[in-house]
Structure formats: C-alpha cells, structure tokens
Design an enzyme around this catalytic site. Sequence first.
Site, PDB file in Angstrom:
ATOM      1  N   ARG A 262       7.874  -0.616 110.616  1.00  0.00           N
ATOM      2  CA  ARG A 262       7.341   0.732 110.774  1.00  0.00           C
ATOM      3  C   ARG A 262       5.848   0.725 110.506  1.00  0.00           C
ATOM      4  O   ARG A 262       5.376   0.094 109.559  1.00  0.00           O
ATOM      5  CB  ARG A 262       8.036   1.710 109.827  1.00  0.00           C
ATOM      6  CG  ARG A 262       9.469   2.021 110.217  1.00  0.00           C
ATOM      7  CD  ARG A 262      10.099   3.024 109.297  1.00  0.00           C
ATOM      8  NE  ARG A 262      11.499   3.253 109.646  1.00  0.00           N
ATOM      9  CZ  ARG A 262      12.382   3.831 108.851  1.00  0.00           C
ATOM     10  NH1 ARG A 262      12.019   4.261 107.661  1.00  0.00           N
ATOM     11  NH2 ARG A 262      13.634   4.000 109.238  1.00  0.00           N
ATOM     12  N   ARG A 277       6.848   1.086 100.028  1.00  0.00           N
ATOM     13  CA  ARG A 277       6.634   1.510 101.417  1.00  0.00           C
ATOM     14  C   ARG A 277       5.880   0.399 102.149  1.00  0.00           C
ATOM     15  O   ARG A 277       4.681   0.233 101.995  1.00  0.00           O
ATOM     16  CB  ARG A 277       5.833   2.825 101.451  1.00  0.00           C
ATOM     17  CG  ARG A 277       5.834   3.504 102.816  1.00  0.00           C
ATOM     18  CD  ARG A 277       5.062   4.808 102.770  1.00  0.00           C
ATOM     19  NE  ARG A 277       5.684   5.781 101.904  1.00  0.00           N
ATOM     20  CZ  ARG A 277       6.663   6.613 102.277  1.00  0.00           C
ATOM     21  NH1 ARG A 277       7.124   6.574 103.516  1.00  0.00           N
ATOM     22  NH2 ARG A 277       7.182   7.478 101.430  1.00  0.00           N
ATOM     23  N   GLU A 349      14.141   8.203  97.283  1.00  0.00           N
ATOM     24  CA  GLU A 349      15.097   7.977  98.373  1.00  0.00           C
ATOM     25  C   GLU A 349      15.392   6.496  98.563  1.00  0.00           C
ATOM     26  O   GLU A 349      14.476   5.671  98.596  1.00  0.00           O
ATOM     27  CB  GLU A 349      14.538   8.548  99.672  1.00  0.00           C
ATOM     28  CG  GLU A 349      15.435   8.327 100.879  1.00  0.00           C
ATOM     29  CD  GLU A 349      14.697   8.441 102.200  1.00  0.00           C
ATOM     30  OE1 GLU A 349      15.134   7.792 103.165  1.00  0.00           O
ATOM     31  OE2 GLU A 349      13.687   9.162 102.250  1.00  0.00           O
ATOM     32  N   SER A 352      19.374   7.395 103.745  1.00  0.00           N
ATOM     33  CA  SER A 352      19.587   8.643 104.472  1.00  0.00           C
ATOM     34  C   SER A 352      20.792   8.458 105.374  1.00  0.00           C
ATOM     35  O   SER A 352      20.832   7.494 106.153  1.00  0.00           O
ATOM     36  CB  SER A 352      18.361   9.011 105.321  1.00  0.00           C
ATOM     37  OG  SER A 352      17.324   9.531 104.524  1.00  0.00           O
ATOM     38  N   ARG A 391      14.144  -1.445  98.516  1.00  0.00           N
ATOM     39  CA  ARG A 391      14.165  -0.379  97.513  1.00  0.00           C
ATOM     40  C   ARG A 391      15.275  -0.603  96.495  1.00  0.00           C
ATOM     41  O   ARG A 391      15.131  -0.230  95.325  1.00  0.00           O
ATOM     42  CB  ARG A 391      14.300   0.981  98.203  1.00  0.00           C
ATOM     43  CG  ARG A 391      13.061   1.353  98.995  1.00  0.00           C
ATOM     44  CD  ARG A 391      13.000   2.820  99.330  1.00  0.00           C
ATOM     45  NE  ARG A 391      11.718   3.154  99.948  1.00  0.00           N
ATOM     46  CZ  ARG A 391      11.238   4.385 100.090  1.00  0.00           C
ATOM     47  NH1 ARG A 391      11.955   5.411  99.656  1.00  0.00           N
ATOM     48  NH2 ARG A 391      10.063   4.589 100.646  1.00  0.00           N
TER      49      ARG A 391
END
Length: 430
Positions: A262, A277, A349, A352, A391
């Site tokens: 990403r 990130r 987070e 999801s 994560r």
Amino acid sequence: MHDIRAIRDNPAAFDAALALRGLEPVSAQILSLDSDRRSRIASAEAAQAEQNKASKEAGAAKGRGDEAEFERLRNLVSAKKDETAALQGEAARFDEALRELLLGIPNLPVDSVPPGKDENDNVEINRWGTPRSFDFTPVEHFEIAGVKPGMDFETAAKLSGSRFVVLQGGVARIQRALAQFMLDLHIAEHGLTETWTPVLVLPEMMHGTGQLPKFGEDSYQTREGWWLIPTSEVTLTNTVNGDLVEHATLPRRMVAHSQCFRSEAGSAGRDTAGMLRQHQFEKVEMVSITDAETGMAEHARMTRCAETVLERLGLPYRTVVLCGGDMGFGARITHDLEVWLPGQDKFREISSVSYCGDFQARRMNARYRPEGGGKPEFVHTLNGSGLAVGRTLIAVLENGQQADGSVDLPEALHPYLGGKTRLGADGVLA
C-alpha cells in the site's frame, strides 16, 4: 456496483442509505443520466425501425420502376442510418457516464450500521481480556531492548526508503510463527481452505473488488500494467470473477498468507515510528463467497474466527462496529478488532471484517445458479484479516515485554518456535 433498477424503484431509500455515510443525495443525478440514456436508446431503436421500413419500401419502389420514390426512400434510409448512429453514440456516452458515476459510489450500509462521521462514532460490541498491569513503564515495540537487534529500519531505508523494515533472527522467526499459527488455526478449526495467489493482478481484478477506479493512488502499479495487491482480498474474491457457480459449492471459505503493498497516500505523518504502518507488510486474509440468505451470519462467523486468533495469543482486544462515515468503500457493515498496545496505551486496529453483499459481485459479474433452477443471482462476498501479521507481532512484543528488555511469548507460539518461550534481551530466542 449498484443495481440501477433498485435506484429507479426507490431513489429516496438509496439517498437515505448514503446519508448514513455522510454523503449528499445522488439519485437525481443517476436517474437523469439513466433517463437520457434510455431515451436515446428508444429513439435509436425507433430510427432503426424507420430505416428498415424505408429500406423495404425502397426495394418495392425500385421493383415497380418508380425512380423518384426510390430516390426519396434511399435518401431517407441514409438519413435514418446517420440518425441511428448518432443516437447510439449519445446513448453510449450517457451509459459510460452513468457507469463511471455508479463505480464511484460506495456500498450502502445495512440498517444496523450506526450513524456517525468518523472513528469516534464507532460502537463497541465486545471486549475480551484485561490489559496487563506493568510494574515499569511499557515502551513501544521498536524500543524494547530484545527487539532492537532484530528490527532494522535504517538498513530498510537504505534499501527501499521510509516505511519499510528488515527483520532478522528471533523477531523474524516470531513473525513467521505467527503466520503459520494463524493459517493452521483457520484451516484446522475454522474450515477455511488454504490458498496461495499471485501478488500481481490485472486492472480488472482491482476494479472487481473496488480498489479502482477511485482509489488507485493507494496502491502500486508496475510499468507493465499489473497492480500489486493491497491485500489478498483482491485475488481471493476475484477467483469467481465472471463465473456462474453452483449453489451447492457455497459458501466458499478461503484463507491466504501473502505480502501486501500500500502506498499509504492518505496517511502522511501518521504512525511513522516503528512498523505499525508500512508500504509492504504481511496479512493472513479470509474471504467467503456465499449467498444473500447467509451473508450476515457468515459475517458473524468470520468475526469470531479473527477474535479467536487474538484470544489464543492472550491479547486483550475489543470489537467495534464501524459507523457509516468510517466504513470502507465496498462494505455494507464492518467489524474492526482493536488490540491493546501497552506501548501506546490504547487499542489499535488489527483486523477489519466486512460484509459486502452483492456490491463486488456486480462489478465482477460473479453469480450462482440457485438450487432447483431459476434465474442466476449474484453471489455475496465477505473479507477479513485473520490477522495482520505485522501488527500482531507488535502486539505480542509489547504485551509480553519485561523490565529487563526480554519478551515472554504466547504459549500458542511455543510449538512453532521449537519450544522457545521468550525473546531474550539480547534478541535471541530462548
């Protein structure tokens, strides 16, 4: 992609659903383009019919030797041919404008999605575990003494620039063990089929799951035209792209461990320290292909699969349902799992889990044949992290950190680490 017939039938409901996302009404614009497109199609068909009629009459006039009438009708045929072509061209332009508009409109939330603008309006629906009490001040993952030898950001920056990491030794082995543990759990206990897919895909696959055309800047494209996947949701979901599958084969439940990429175009300045990130990261992704009747139940099941990973690792977490304004583009409802990070003293987070209904299937033209026959129907799709491996590594390191800089590791990982139970302050597994 949205069903234009549903918008025609109830434009007010369409706008009301978009309002849950904080978006302005758009049904009037959609229906205006749709009306223009349909009127041009109807006019083109009428002109085509007149052309055919005139052509037939011209043949009859020529047969009886009426040259004047033949010439008039021949000119009429030519005029109607040009008129038909012009109207078809206009219809095609309106059709393309309508398609582009519909492609850029996010999915409609289910009725149970809470209203709201951002993450502050999300609603907690579950909490598990109690954050550990430390007799020292816990630090973030990259500050733990035992982690520093195995987490190298300077070398990664030399190789690739910012937001990359090189993992070595014990830390690298823990990350590998986490991915293996997640896969084994999902396969053996949750009934998912392990799948390995490419990380380079064609543009139409990114269109199918909603990354294109609106979010192209969030991903990477090669010079040859392939796109690097932001998650294996893209490849797993598109396994049914263009297919008509048998209902008896549903649900199809898949899991894949992959590298993901990403650009993080919209996150400048956020989470720049450590590996929270990154531009390149690993995920264990779950995808289900099902039907309309079982979609919401499958969403609950998939959420539970992700929660189980955290519970087996002993990581405190909470589950929230995202409000309309915080949901992703393709979702009808999303559950976020947020793991406790003591170094940040907050939940972050880690997964999801989203139910997309037939939104992606319409873009992919993926359908199933109902049992007992009948008109083919669009499949329903779901996706969820099970979990984000990097994560999860952060959470394991931060929650297990000790005052001397070592890290106690979850019991579930011990078999995957050759019986090792801790990461020493020197960065070596022991």
